[in-house]
Design an enzyme around this catalytic site. Structure first.
Site, PDB file in Angstrom:
ATOM      1  N   HIS A  60      -3.968  65.003  13.918  1.00 35.82           N
ATOM      2  CA  HIS A  60      -2.575  64.719  14.297  1.00 35.82           C
ATOM      3  C   HIS A  60      -1.987  63.645  13.362  1.00 35.82           C
ATOM      4  O   HIS A  60      -1.694  62.529  13.779  1.00 35.82           O
ATOM      5  CB  HIS A  60      -2.584  64.247  15.742  1.00 35.82           C
ATOM      6  CG  HIS A  60      -1.261  64.166  16.427  1.00 35.82           C
ATOM      7  ND1 HIS A  60      -0.133  63.616  15.864  1.00 35.82           N
ATOM      8  CD2 HIS A  60      -0.898  64.563  17.678  1.00 35.82           C
ATOM      9  CE1 HIS A  60       0.868  63.665  16.724  1.00 35.82           C
ATOM     10  NE2 HIS A  60       0.430  64.245  17.833  1.00 35.82           N
TER      11      HIS A  60
ATOM     12  N   GLU B  68       0.873  68.114  11.204  1.00 33.72           N
ATOM     13  CA  GLU B  68      -0.452  68.145  11.805  1.00 33.72           C
ATOM     14  C   GLU B  68      -1.200  69.430  11.442  1.00 33.72           C
ATOM     15  O   GLU B  68      -0.648  70.526  11.539  1.00 33.72           O
ATOM     16  CB  GLU B  68      -0.328  68.026  13.322  1.00 33.72           C
ATOM     17  CG  GLU B  68       0.487  66.811  13.758  1.00 33.72           C
ATOM     18  CD  GLU B  68       0.867  66.848  15.223  1.00 33.72           C
ATOM     19  OE1 GLU B  68       0.063  67.370  16.017  1.00 33.72           O
ATOM     20  OE2 GLU B  68       1.963  66.363  15.572  1.00 33.72           O
TER      21      GLU B  68
END
Length: 297
Positions: free
Chosen positions: A168, A271
């Site tokens: 992330h 991400e």
């Protein structure tokens, strides 16, 4: 904690290159410095907190208001979302490994002068209480003129397991309104801001409001064009069939206790994922690796 630090530094420390330190009580960080780059990685969540190639500005963003406390996620860096990505009813957002303490498995300089740090987790009674599967999970962080992350899941059980996951990544940008993401033109996406409406990207991704999109069925590189900062950041990936692009913008930022006012202008998330319908099924004794390589171009 002093004895733990001493043990880590004796076993894995490398003079003038890798040193373990406690930045807050119970929050241990590996500080990395080489001629190629500097970086920091928390054992809490195997969380990359910084990466800065030599002679360049920082690439990875962390909020000034981030929590560095055991059991709490860190706002920014590269959280590891596993074994699920996003919200699952009755369970912790983005899985459970981003708030666990990972074990150091190895640290070495490779032939090119990059520092390779390996951190790992295995299942135990705590993990099986929330996700009843046997596994071994390892993150290899390779720090050099590029930053390479490889998250390997091994199914150590006797039945297939299915996961969603993400690296992330939060990236610094000088001004989000002058920032675009290339590489997703023509890609379908789920727009979470529009209640998961199915859309299709046309041209570059631009930012003028809250953005939260899961781009599906894409293995392409993404290229962040930081117009105000006059630089480009490439995110190449492997073992990933989806890409998430996120920025909370003004109103959602106000709801986040771990984000300072106005910080939405200074970052974006691109991400590397297997999210939504792009779940990965791993047979017993088999592995899957989710990998991202980040570079300035």
């Amino acid at each position: 904690m002093t004895s733990t630090l001493d043990t880590l530094n004796t076993a894995f420390g490398i003079p003038n290159t890798l040193h373990f330190t406690e930045v807050k009580p119970g929050f241990v960080v590996a500080e990395i410095t080489t001629p190629l780059a500097s970086a920091s990685v928390a054992l809490h969540g195997a969380h990359v907190l910084s990466w800065q190639p030599a002679g360049q500005q920082p690439v990875i963003w962390v909020s000034k208001a981030a929590f560095f406390e055991p059991g709490k996620p860190v706002r920014g860096g590269v959280p590891v979302c596993w074994p699920w990505f996003g919200a699952v009813p009755g369970k912790t957002l983005h899985g459970f490994v981003r708030t666990m303490i990972w074990q150091v498995r190895g640290a070495e300089l490779d032939a090119t002068g990059q520092l390779v740090l390996r951190l790992g987790l295995t299942d135990d009674a705590t993990t099986r209480a929330v996700w009843d599967h046997a596994f071994d999970l390892e993150l290899a962080v390779t720090v050099g003129s590029t930053l390479a992350l490889a998250l390997t899941t091994r199914n150590t059980g006797d039945a297939p397991l299915s996961i969603t996951q993400a690296l992330h990544s939060y990236f610094c940008t000088a001004d989000i309104t002058q920032t675009t993401v290339q590489g997703l033109d023509g890609t379908p996406y789920l727009d979470k801001v529009q209640n998961f409406a199915v859309c299709q990207q046309s041209g570059d991704v631009t930012f003028s409001g809250e953005t939260d999109r899961i781009y599906t069925d894409t293995t392409s590189d993404s290229l962040i064009q930081d117009g105000a900062g006059r630089r480009s950041i490439r995110i190449a990936k492997q073992g990933s069939a989806s890409t998430v692009v996120w920025n909370p913008w003004v109103e959602k930022e106000k709801t986040m206790a771990d984000m300072a006012p106005g910080e939405h202008r200074q970052f974006l998330c691109v991400e590397t994922c297997n999210a939504g319908s792009d779940a990965v099924t791993i047979a017993p004794a088999m592995t899957h690796t989710l990998a991202a390589t980040i570079s300035l171009v």
